[in-house]
Design a protein around this motif. Structure first.
Motif, PDB file in Angstrom:
ATOM      1  N   ASP A  12      -2.433   1.289  -7.879  1.00 52.40           N
ATOM      2  CA  ASP A  12      -2.309   2.128  -6.691  1.00 52.40           C
ATOM      3  C   ASP A  12      -3.316   1.637  -5.651  1.00 52.40           C
ATOM      4  OD1 ASP A  12      -4.831   3.276  -7.247  1.00 52.40           O
ATOM      5  OD2 ASP A  12      -3.948   4.981  -8.304  1.00 52.40           O
ATOM      6  N   ALA A  13      -3.396   2.345  -4.524  1.00 45.18           N
ATOM      7  CA  ALA A  13      -4.200   1.846  -3.406  1.00 45.18           C
ATOM      8  C   ALA A  13      -5.704   1.973  -3.644  1.00 45.18           C
ATOM      9  CB  ALA A  13      -3.817   2.582  -2.123  1.00 45.18           C
ATOM     10  N   SER A  14      -6.129   2.633  -4.725  1.00 46.18           N
ATOM     11  CA  SER A  14      -7.555   2.841  -4.957  1.00 46.18           C
ATOM     12  C   SER A  14      -8.256   1.596  -5.498  1.00 46.18           C
ATOM     13  CB  SER A  14      -7.766   4.004  -5.932  1.00 46.18           C
ATOM     14  OG  SER A  14      -7.308   3.663  -7.235  1.00 46.18           O
ATOM     15  N   VAL A  15      -7.492   0.626  -6.022  1.00 48.20           N
ATOM     16  CA  VAL A  15      -8.094  -0.542  -6.670  1.00 48.20           C
ATOM     17  C   VAL A  15      -8.525  -1.557  -5.613  1.00 48.20           C
ATOM     18  CG1 VAL A  15      -7.717  -2.446  -8.285  1.00 48.20           C
ATOM     19  CG2 VAL A  15      -6.723  -0.192  -8.744  1.00 48.20           C
ATOM     20  N   ASP A  39       0.855  -1.185   0.000  1.00 49.66           N
ATOM     21  CA  ASP A  39       0.000   0.000   0.000  1.00 49.66           C
ATOM     22  C   ASP A  39       0.889   1.232   0.000  1.00 49.66           C
ATOM     23  OD1 ASP A  39      -1.758   2.058   0.391  1.00 49.66           O
ATOM     24  OD2 ASP A  39      -2.704   1.226   2.187  1.00 49.66           O
ATOM     25  N   ARG A  40       1.051   1.833  -1.180  1.00 46.20           N
ATOM     26  CA  ARG A  40       1.849   3.047  -1.331  1.00 46.20           C
ATOM     27  C   ARG A  40       0.973   4.263  -1.608  1.00 46.20           C
ATOM     28  NH1 ARG A  40       6.508   0.925  -5.534  1.00 46.20           N
ATOM     29  NH2 ARG A  40       7.335  -0.801  -4.286  1.00 46.20           N
ATOM     30  N   GLY A  41      -0.292   4.177  -1.271  1.00 47.18           N
ATOM     31  CA  GLY A  41      -1.189   5.293  -1.533  1.00 47.18           C
ATOM     32  C   GLY A  41      -1.390   5.477  -3.019  1.00 47.18           C
ATOM     33  N   GLY A  42      -1.113   6.685  -3.518  1.00 44.78           N
ATOM     34  CA  GLY A  42      -1.296   6.985  -4.931  1.00 44.78           C
ATOM     35  C   GLY A  42      -0.157   6.523  -5.818  1.00 44.78           C
ATOM     36  N   GLU A  43       0.901   5.993  -5.243  1.00 46.85           N
ATOM     37  CA  GLU A  43       2.039   5.502  -6.025  1.00 46.85           C
ATOM     38  C   GLU A  43       1.798   4.055  -6.421  1.00 46.85           C
ATOM     39  OE1 GLU A  43       6.779   4.457  -5.444  1.00 46.85           O
ATOM     40  OE2 GLU A  43       5.746   5.700  -3.963  1.00 46.85           O
TER      41      GLU A  43
END
Length: 385
Positions: A323-326, A240-244
């Motif tokens: 990224d972490a949104s998926v 979990d790298r956020g938006g990266e």
């Protein structure tokens, strides 16, 4: 004049139309992430092994495409061409054995936070090397390290991707003109460590531990066909790298007979590097376990090999990054669902042998297993479908 192309034929029920994992979770199913993990690791740092013959191990390592970072009489450290930590740390031991993964902390302070949480202490890395490491065990009993401040190697020259004349209409701009393609027959130069796959008889407990303790999040779940209510039996976990963006999976786990290493995967440049590197390995007498093909979960191009001690390692290229949104996908587990294209999955890759049947009898007698005879039969059926 408009030319209408015919519609593609409808896929039969046995095709891959039902194996991709765009389907999300149902109400009440595992969310695939922890609300408040102790830390969030950044990546795999390296994997640890013991080997009885370091000279033979080094020969295979160079043929597979590793660079030797350091060699002593009792330790072999291997790296890729990308900047980063060691990829493998191999120590002399009486038998060939997996010593566990070591993850990379986002900060040295996270190593101490994990140590306090686990009721243990972090220590400096051995041999005067920079960095601190905390040594833990997951619910399966496998050793797991988390390191911070480890040495980072500088980038080395790597293989250059071939320039491809792909997808162009006549008269378009070509990437390669008046030049041929002649990829060298040489080892596929490993760029970096990508992921490790583990088997565990305590899948649910181990899954939650990696989410809650290390902050990993799930990219895809697989479940037993006709028994989704039991819950997932395999998970592909990423950092979990956020938006990266991060690799689709840094760790994958599946419910199985024992707590064990399955394989590890190392990125190379492209398909030609995989194929030419595979020819190089085959010419030297090494055994391919399965490949070449393209996976479904993760999308990687893959090629699996056995090292001289029988451990499985993978060359891969062109993997997915999320990224972490998926949110996690859900798909049924099956042998045919392991690849979009390629040769049929082999018994060697699946690890089906008479010795595994003997292990099954012992595994079902264990007190700390999530396996039951019905689930074991369902797993065996799924992996033969």
């Amino acid at each position: 004049m408009t030319i209408e192309l015919p519609a593609p034929p409808s896929l039969p029920a046995t095709a891959h139309s039902d194996l991709h994992s765009e389907h999300g979770r149902r109400r009440g199913e595992h969310p695939g992430r922890s609300r408040n993990p102790v830390v969030k690791v950044r990546d795999l740092a390296w994997l640890q092994f013991e080997k009885p013959d370091l000279a033979r191990t080094e020969v295979f390592a160079r043929d597979f495409g590793f660079v030797v970072a350091e060699r002593t009489p009792d330790e072999l450290r291997l790296r890729g061409t990308f900047p980063g930590t060691d990829a493998l740390v191999i120590r002399r031991g009486p038998v060939s054995r997996f010593g566990g993964p070591v993850f990379q902390a986002a900060a040295v302070e996270d190593v101490d936070r994990l140590a306090r949480h686990a009721g243990t202490r972090a220590r400096p890395l051995a041999g005067g090397r920079p960095g601190r490491i905390v040594e833990l065990r997951d619910p399966s009993g496998l050793p797991v390290g988390v390191v911070g401040g480890a040495e980072v190697h500088a980038e080395l020259p790597g293989q250059v991707p071939l320039r491809m004349n792909t997808g162009l209409t006549p008269g378009g701009r070509f990437a390669r003109v008046n030049a041929t393609q002649r990829p060298a027959r040489e080892p596929a130069r490993v760029q970096r460590l990508g992921h490790v796959v583990l088997e565990t008889p305590r899948f649910q407990a181990a899954l939650d531990w990696y989410l809650d303790t290390l902050g990993l999040i799930v990219s895809d779940f697989l479940f037993l066909p006709h028994d989704r209510d039991f819950g997932p039996t395999m998970a592909f976990l990423r950092c979990d790298r956020g938006g990266e963006p991060a690799d689709h999976h840094t760790l994958a786990m599946h419910l199985g007979l024992t707590a064990a290493y399955v394989h590890s995967a190392f990125q190379v440049t492209d398909l030609d590097a995989i194929a030419a590197g595979g020819e190089y390995l085959a010419e030297r007498g090494y055994r391919r376990a399965w490949g070449i093909g393209r996976h479904i979960q993760g999308s990687q191009l893959f090629d699996y090999w056995r090292d001289p001690d029988g451990l499985m390692v993978e060359h891969f290229a062109d993997g997915d990054v999320f990224d972490a949104s998926v949110e996690p996908g859900w798909a049924p587990m099956s042998a045919s669902g392991l690849a979009q294209w390629g040769p049929p999955v082999t018994r060697d890759f699946l690890g089906t042998s008479p010795s595994r049947l003997r292990e099954a009898l012992g595994a079902l007698r264990a007190e700390d297993t999530e396996l039951t005879p019905a689930r074991l039969l369902a797993l065996m059926k799924a992996m033969s479908s």
